[in-house]
Design an enzyme around this catalytic site. Structure first.
Site, PDB file in Angstrom:
ATOM      1  N   CYS A   2      70.431  48.713  88.291  1.00  0.00           N
ATOM      2  CA  CYS A   2      71.323  48.094  89.279  1.00  0.00           C
ATOM      3  C   CYS A   2      72.330  47.201  88.560  1.00  0.00           C
ATOM      4  CB  CYS A   2      70.522  47.254  90.270  1.00  0.00           C
ATOM      5  SG  CYS A   2      69.283  48.197  91.156  1.00  0.00           S
ATOM      6  N   ARG A  27      76.906  52.319  85.529  1.00  0.00           N
ATOM      7  CA  ARG A  27      75.453  52.237  85.378  1.00  0.00           C
ATOM      8  C   ARG A  27      74.745  53.184  86.338  1.00  0.00           C
ATOM      9  NH1 ARG A  27      73.942  47.241  82.982  1.00  0.00           N
ATOM     10  NH2 ARG A  27      72.029  47.095  84.189  1.00  0.00           N
ATOM     11  N   TRP A  76      70.538  50.904  92.637  1.00  0.00           N
ATOM     12  CA  TRP A  76      69.967  52.203  92.276  1.00  0.00           C
ATOM     13  C   TRP A  76      68.601  52.221  92.954  1.00  0.00           C
ATOM     14  CZ3 TRP A  76      70.983  56.705  89.816  1.00  0.00           C
ATOM     15  CH2 TRP A  76      69.905  57.492  89.436  1.00  0.00           C
ATOM     16  N   ASN A 102      67.647  43.364  90.258  1.00  0.00           N
ATOM     17  CA  ASN A 102      67.611  44.604  89.467  1.00  0.00           C
ATOM     18  C   ASN A 102      66.210  44.700  88.872  1.00  0.00           C
ATOM     19  OD1 ASN A 102      67.999  46.787  87.764  1.00  0.00           O
ATOM     20  ND2 ASN A 102      68.896  45.531  86.135  1.00  0.00           N
ATOM     21  N   GLY A 103      65.425  45.685  89.305  1.00  0.00           N
ATOM     22  CA  GLY A 103      64.058  45.824  88.795  1.00  0.00           C
ATOM     23  C   GLY A 103      63.125  46.244  89.912  1.00  0.00           C
ATOM     24  N   GLU A 485      69.366  68.611  71.461  1.00  0.00           N
ATOM     25  CA  GLU A 485      70.397  67.695  71.958  1.00  0.00           C
ATOM     26  C   GLU A 485      71.528  68.466  72.644  1.00  0.00           C
ATOM     27  OE1 GLU A 485      72.529  64.121  72.743  1.00  0.00           O
ATOM     28  OE2 GLU A 485      70.431  64.724  72.582  1.00  0.00           O
ATOM     29  N   LYS A 489      72.634  67.862  76.546  1.00  0.00           N
ATOM     30  CA  LYS A 489      73.997  67.507  76.961  1.00  0.00           C
ATOM     31  C   LYS A 489      74.499  68.474  78.033  1.00  0.00           C
ATOM     32  CE  LYS A 489      74.077  64.214  75.818  1.00  0.00           C
ATOM     33  NZ  LYS A 489      73.158  63.423  75.061  1.00  0.00           N
ATOM     34  N   GLU A 492      72.641  67.827  81.286  1.00  0.00           N
ATOM     35  CA  GLU A 492      72.969  66.528  81.902  1.00  0.00           C
ATOM     36  C   GLU A 492      74.268  66.556  82.701  1.00  0.00           C
ATOM     37  OE1 GLU A 492      72.286  62.546  79.928  1.00  0.00           O
ATOM     38  OE2 GLU A 492      72.552  63.865  78.212  1.00  0.00           O
ATOM     39  N   HIS A 508      57.868  84.032  69.863  1.00  0.00           N
ATOM     40  CA  HIS A 508      56.575  83.684  70.474  1.00  0.00           C
ATOM     41  C   HIS A 508      56.727  83.494  71.978  1.00  0.00           C
ATOM     42  CE1 HIS A 508      55.124  83.307  66.394  1.00  0.00           C
ATOM     43  NE2 HIS A 508      56.137  82.507  66.131  1.00  0.00           N
ATOM     44  N   LYS A 607      72.525  55.383  83.304  1.00  0.00           N
ATOM     45  CA  LYS A 607      72.777  55.158  81.880  1.00  0.00           C
ATOM     46  C   LYS A 607      71.591  54.470  81.224  1.00  0.00           C
ATOM     47  CE  LYS A 607      74.997  55.059  78.032  1.00  0.00           C
ATOM     48  NZ  LYS A 607      75.039  56.304  77.284  1.00  0.00           N
TER      49      LYS A 607
HETATM   50  C1  AGP Z   1      71.147  60.860  77.057  1.00  0.00           C
HETATM   51  O1  AGP Z   1      72.409  61.399  77.185  1.00  0.00           O
HETATM   52  C2  AGP Z   1      70.616  60.291  78.310  1.00  0.00           C
HETATM   53  N1  AGP Z   1      71.451  59.320  78.863  1.00  0.00           N
HETATM   54  C3  AGP Z   1      69.178  59.821  78.215  1.00  0.00           C
HETATM   55  O2  AGP Z   1      68.373  60.898  77.816  1.00  0.00           O
HETATM   56  C4  AGP Z   1      68.950  58.661  77.245  1.00  0.00           C
HETATM   57  O3  AGP Z   1      69.052  59.112  75.928  1.00  0.00           O
HETATM   58  C5  AGP Z   1      67.542  58.095  77.473  1.00  0.00           C
HETATM   59  O4  AGP Z   1      67.467  57.623  78.795  1.00  0.00           O
HETATM   60  C6  AGP Z   1      67.225  56.964  76.498  1.00  0.00           C
HETATM   61  O5  AGP Z   1      68.103  55.903  76.701  1.00  0.00           O
HETATM   62  P1  AGP Z   1      68.187  54.739  75.596  1.00  0.00           P
HETATM   63  O6  AGP Z   1      68.648  55.356  74.313  1.00  0.00           O
HETATM   64  O7  AGP Z   1      69.175  53.776  76.169  1.00  0.00           O
HETATM   65  O8  AGP Z   1      66.811  54.153  75.484  1.00  0.00           O
END
Ligand code: AGP
Length: 612
Positions: A2, A27, A76, A102-103, A485, A489, A492, A508, A607
């Site tokens: 949040c 965020r 959020w 936030n939490g 990775e 990407k 995501e 396999h 994020k």
């Molecule tokens: C990656 O593009 C994502 N946003 C997500 O997987 C991220 O890497 C993960 O949440 C870890 O976040 P951090 O590196 O801030 O701990």
């Protein structure tokens, strides 16, 4: 998760709140709201949807008075669906006390039940609302907001970045932190609070980072900090190092594309003042005091989530091959509940861009409690993980706004390479051998810029494959995590189902997926296992898979084997992932743009994941 922003001072508060909320939009959120303290009243306006929806609603509703104290929130949802009622701020029965949070309050149901028995009426399904009523209950006897908030928080279990206003004490706000980030901003005759410096940097660079268990009473002229158990604390005022423009998109259509193009500079920043090229050495101030722990370690355990976990996997290849350190890599969410066998001869590295990821923070505390040396590899300065580790390295990638991590990943890899070289030299690697590697590392920023000179083939690929339902990414060795990775990407931000695999694992099982509709991306630089990857390419060709190869500029052989070839400059094998991932970041970006996806705020993603 949040977003939080607050202000007290002579200026008109509402515009400051709205601007701050807009800066926190990245965020990820589902609703927004504000509260203004004016003429002995707390005025609350909140709305499901975007900040723009709240602004439109504010315009429609009757004019809000000028106010000199107020707070804003982007939500959020965790408890209670995203709607106008569950949006923050929440108030007590009389509307005199307002809170934003936030939490997660874990024991909110028990407190709610108790307060209901005392006649409190709740409007929302949220955990947060109990805070307003709990403070109201205590305020009946403890006629001091600062004190009442501290007492209330002694009953609360969970995480919070919390701001409290009261119409009875219109000359202050109270801010409290446990687990979720919260900073105070100090100006001339005015003060701010925010979950993230981005919300207030336009107004001040003087900030105070609150730690867990700290509560601050903030007025326009200063602040006082105590623990929830009334112990007074002297807090240092620190300087925010990045500037507003870094937050702005810098002319790119999306933050992600800006951040991809920042990588030559951010990789350089990760090395700045640390890489001693001609001495073949590395200096990392944040690890000097744990030098012996690093050299005597029984093993290294690298822990992270998502992209940070992928960085850890590349680090494992570097540390084992170059520095001969036994290394394991763990998903934080699994590590924290697996009752891992940890001793004080273990060194645990926590990798995190945000420094706030709940699972990684919990894994840190688990390892620390078991006696390991816990060190951080983090991007956000002043975040929770750096404050709880015994040392570490900031990756200096600057603010990363795009939810899909890009520049933080390559800065994490660069930092892992620096740590590896430092330990290898300490363990006796010869200067001559090390200088070869430090020169290679030093040349990488320039090689990244070369990749940007020819992105058209990648954009063409995105157009060609924009309607694909599936993608496979394959690599070997340190490029296996690069394949993971690349797949992450694409998932995501373009919402295409994609999997990353060690290339040899294909036969396999996954090879059953291969047909003329399946695009298969191979990360195939000319390194020591090049031939092995080539035979995997043959296996896919034989089943008519559409082969996209990420290959080195001087590799002519690959032309006859792949349908599409994307070129990357050559570098030392274990540093290759820093370059090889760039075309995969670009492919995902162009694919998302082609498919009209929300690149910077992809659906369902945040994020910084501050809940488990
Ligand atoms: C990656 O593009 C994502 N946003 C997500 O997987 C991220 O890497 C993960 O949440 C870890 O976040 P951090 O590196 O801030 O701990």
């Amino acid at each position: 998760m949040c977003g939080i922003v607050g202000y007290i001072g002579p200026k008109d508060t509402l515009p400051i709140l709205i601007e701050g909320l807009k800066r926190l939009e990245y965020r990820g959120y589902d609703s927004a709201g504000i509260a203004l303290s004016s003429n002995g009243k707390i005025l609350v306006r909140k709305k499901a949807g975007k900040v723009a929806d709240l602004v439109a609603d504010l315009k429609e509703s009757n004019e809000l008075p000028q106010a000199h104290l107020g707070m804003g929130h982007t939500r959020w949802a965790t408890h209670g669906e995203p709607n106008d009622i569950n949006a923050h701020p929440h108030v007590d029965c009389k509307g005199e006390i307002a809170v934003i949070h936030n939490g997660i309050i874990e024991n909110y149901l028990a407190i709610k039940t108790r307060l209901k028995q005392r006649g409190h009426i709740f409007k929302s399904e949220t955990d947060t609302e109990i805070l307003a009523h709990l403070i109201e209950e205590i305020y009946k006897t403890k006629k001091d907001l600062f004190g009442a908030v501290r007492l209330a928080l002694r009953e609360v279990r969970g995480t919070y970045g919390l701001v409290v206003l009261s119409s009875r004490e219109p000359d202050k706000f109270i801010a409290a932190r446990m687990g979720s980030p919260l900073i105070l901003g100090l100006g001339e005759g005015e003060s701010f609070v925010a979950a993230d410096a981005a919300a207030i940097i336009a107004h001040t660079r003087q900030v105070v980072y609150l730690n867990d268990g700290e509560v601050a009473e903030v007025t326009a002229h200063g602040f006082e900090t105590k623990t929830i158990y009334d112990v007074s604390i002297d807090k240092a005022i620190e300087e925010i190092t990045f500037d507003l423009s870094q937050i702005e998109r810098g002319g790119y259509e999306h933050f992600m594309m800006k951040e991809i193009h920042e990588q030559p500079e951010t990789i350089r920043n990760a090395m700045r003042g640390r890489l001693l090229v001609e001495e073949g050495n590395v200096r990392l101030g944040g690890l000097e005091h744990v030098r012996d722990k690093l050299l005597d370690a029984r093993r290294f355990i690298i822990i992270g989530c998502g992209t940070s976990w992928h960085a850890g996997l590349v680090g494992e290849y570097m540390l084992e091959h170059i520095a001969k350190v036994p290394t394991e890599v763990e998903y934080a969410s699994e590590f924290r509940y697996r009752s891992p066998v940890i001793t004080n001869n273990d060194v645990v590295f926590l990798i995190s861009q945000s420094g706030e990821t709940a699972d990684t923070l919990a894994a840190l505390r688990e390892a620390k409690a078991k006696g390991a040396t816990v060190l951080g590899i983090v991007n956000v300065v002043g975040s929770s993980i750096p404050r709880e580790t015994q040392g570490g390295v900031y990756v200096h990638a600057g603010p990363e706004i795009g939810v899909a991590s890009t520049k933080a990943f390559t800065s994490q890899l660069t930092t892992l390479a620096l740590i590896t070289l430092m330990i290898a030299r300490e363990k006796g690697m010869k200067k001559e051998e090390a200088v070869v590697l430090t020169r290679e590392l030093d040349a990488i920023p320039g090689k990244v810029s070369q990749i940007f000179k020819n992105v058209e083939p990648i954009r063409a690929l995105a157009r060609e494959f924009r309607d694909s339902k599936n993608f496979l990414f394959l690599g070997r060795g340190a490029n296996f995590p690069v394949a993971l990775e690349g797949a992450l990407k694409l998932k995501e931000i373009s919402y295409i189902h994609a999997e990353g695999y060690p290339a040899a694992e294909m036969k396999h099982g996954p090879i059953a997926l291969i047909d003329e509709k399946m695009p298969v991306v191979f990360v195939v630089p000319k390194d020591s296992i090049y031939e092995k990857v080539i035979s995997n390419i043959q296996e896919v060709r034989a089943r008519k898979g559409r082969i996209i190869a990420i290959a080195n500029e001087d590799d002519h052989e690959i032309n006859s084997m792949a349908d599409y070839v994307i070129r990357v400059p050559r570098t030392y094998g274990f540093f290759g992932p820093i370059l090889n991932v760039i075309p995969l970041q670009l492919l995902a970006y162009y694919m998302a743009v082609e498919r009209g996806c929300n690149v910077d705020q992809p659906r369902n993603l945040a994020k910084s994941v501050t809940v488990e």
